[in-house]
Design an enzyme around this catalytic site. Structure first.
Site, PDB file in Angstrom:
ATOM      1  N   HIS A 382       0.675  -1.264  -0.435  1.00  0.00           N
ATOM      2  CA  HIS A 382       0.342   0.118   0.026  1.00  0.00           C
ATOM      3  C   HIS A 382       0.934   1.585  -0.351  1.00  0.00           C
ATOM      4  CE1 HIS A 382      -3.532   2.294   0.077  1.00  0.00           C
ATOM      5  NE2 HIS A 382      -4.104   1.375   0.801  1.00  0.00           N
ATOM      6  N   ASP A 386      -2.190   2.502  -4.818  1.00  0.00           N
ATOM      7  CA  ASP A 386      -3.948   2.314  -4.105  1.00  0.00           C
ATOM      8  C   ASP A 386      -4.796   1.465  -4.479  1.00  0.00           C
ATOM      9  OD1 ASP A 386      -3.016   4.250  -2.011  1.00  0.00           O
ATOM     10  OD2 ASP A 386      -3.366   5.627  -4.254  1.00  0.00           O
TER      11      ASP A 386
END
Length: 406
Positions: A382, A386
């Site tokens: 992450h 995204d």
């Protein structure tokens, strides 16, 4: 003047730590060019290091169990006059020195293990080069035999006799157990997984894919592929669909750096391959963006065959930019999160293909149909990616599979 040839640990280890697993020759033994001398084990592969020249093994510098840094000297071979890499005949022994009989099928370490474990090496399937039985094969055979014996014996808990069971303390209850030493491969995998889990924040998205289109295409095409000696597997389609998804969302094929994101132009896809209790290897199909379905299938078949035969090298595992975990082959429907193969940014998981009831619209009317379905997941770092990129990649991946031309 006596000349020597040094035998070195391979320089290219892709950051993995090699461990000296087992010496196949001992000092004083005759060696010929390309004779296996020693087994090195990393988290990815066990490889045999062969003699670069013929002569006599003069001295061993690294004992079994020693960490072997790239470029370090493993041993040295005493050369005889006119010895070179083209000499395949063993050099003559000095007076009083003897080597293995030429008819020996197994290395001294394997024979020693056979005597210690009570196992005939001739009954063990070898995973070394050309089917050679290695010390790891003997260890695995012992572990299998021990497991079979344990399975025959019901597990039990021994509780000391006490006039008042309510006063038993924790120390008074004992459990039967046994110790299984970690292999260097298992320890290295553990370190790599822990590093990935603590380095990257893992996020997983799960979609469902209909495999009807590729099943039809495979049924129609596999005979023609087989005529060319190619096994057309479902994994080849999955790799090809990954390429299409990478073109739509190239950021998935990347590596995180503290000051930038490195997006790779070449798509090098590693495919996880389980080795039973020994661990997992991830051979890499390189430059798949330039390959046809047939070329992908052929390269995948070569890697798979050599992996099952224990013939993969460190070079086969280097340079991956993305990884596929086909965990469904062992019956798993969903696995999440699948640990990212650092320093990559994402890993695809493919679950077991199963027939399920789904709703499909036909001529504007909802119908209930039975389709071959599988859950697919994409776990991302992450820091680098995204949710919108993750979902866009999976959407294109599934569109490619479900829209495969007939």
């Amino acid at each position: 003047m006596v000349d020597f040839s040094e035998v070195l640990v391979p320089v290219e280890q892709e950051g993995t730590k090699a461990v000296v697993r087992n010496w196949l020759k001992q000092p004083g033994e005759i060696v010929a060019v390309d004779d296996p001398l020693v087994e090195l084990e990393t988290d990815k592969v066990t490889q045999e290091i062969s003699a670069p020249a013929a002569g006599i093994l003069d001295e061993i510098f690294m004992a079994s169990g020693t960490d072997a840094a790239p470029g370090a000297v493993l041993c040295r071979i005493r050369l005889r006059p006119s010895t070179s890499r083209d000499d395949h005949a063993p050099a003559p022994l000095p007076p009083g020195e003897t080597g293995n009989e030429s008819g020996d099928r197994f290395s001294p370490a394997v024979r020693s293990a056979g005597e210690q474990y009570g196992i005939d090496p001739a009954e063990v399937v070898g995973t070394g080069r050309d089917g050679r039985v290695t010390r790891m094969d003997m260890d695995a055979a012992l572990a299998r035999n021990q497991k079979m014996e344990r399975d025959k014996t019901p597990s039990s808990v021994s509780i000391p006799t006490s006039p008042d069971p309510g006063t038993l303390t924790r120390d008074q209850i004992t459990h039967r157990s046994h110790i299984v030493a970690h292999t260097p491969m298992r320890l290295s995998i553990a370190r790599h997984m822990l590093e990935s889990a603590t380095t990257a924040p893992h996020v997983t998205a799960i979609f469902e894919a209909d495999f009807t289109a590729i099943i039809k295409h495979r049924e129609k095409s596999k005979a023609a592929f087989a005529a060319d000696g190619i096994n057309l597997s479902y994994t080849a389609y999955i790799i090809a669909a990954c390429v299409a998804a990478m073109r739509a969302v190239p950021e998935i094929n990347s590596r995180w750096h503290d000051d930038h994101l490195e997006i790779f132009d070449d798509i090098n896809i590693g495919v996880g391959m389980a080795l039973g209790d020994k661990g997992l290897v991830v051979p890499v199909v390189r430059h798949v963006q330039d390959l046809s379905l047939a070329a992908i299938a052929a390269r995948l078949q070569d890697l798979t065959n050599r992996g099952r035969a224990g013939g993969l090298t460190n070079a086969d595992m280097r340079g991956g930019t993305f990884t596929i975990s086909n965990h469904g082959v062992s019956g798993s429907l969903v696995a999440a999160p699948i640990i990212i193969n650092q320093p990559q940014s994402a890993i695809l998981g493919v679950g077991k293909m199963d027939k399920r009831v789904v709703v499909r619209e036909v001529d504007g009317v909802d119908t209930i149909q039975i389709r071959p379905m599988a859950y697919v997941s994409l776990t991302i770092d992450h820091r680098a990616l995204d949710a919108h990129q993750t979902n866009a990649w999976l959407t294109r991946f599934i569109e490619t599979l479900e829209g495969w031309p007939a």
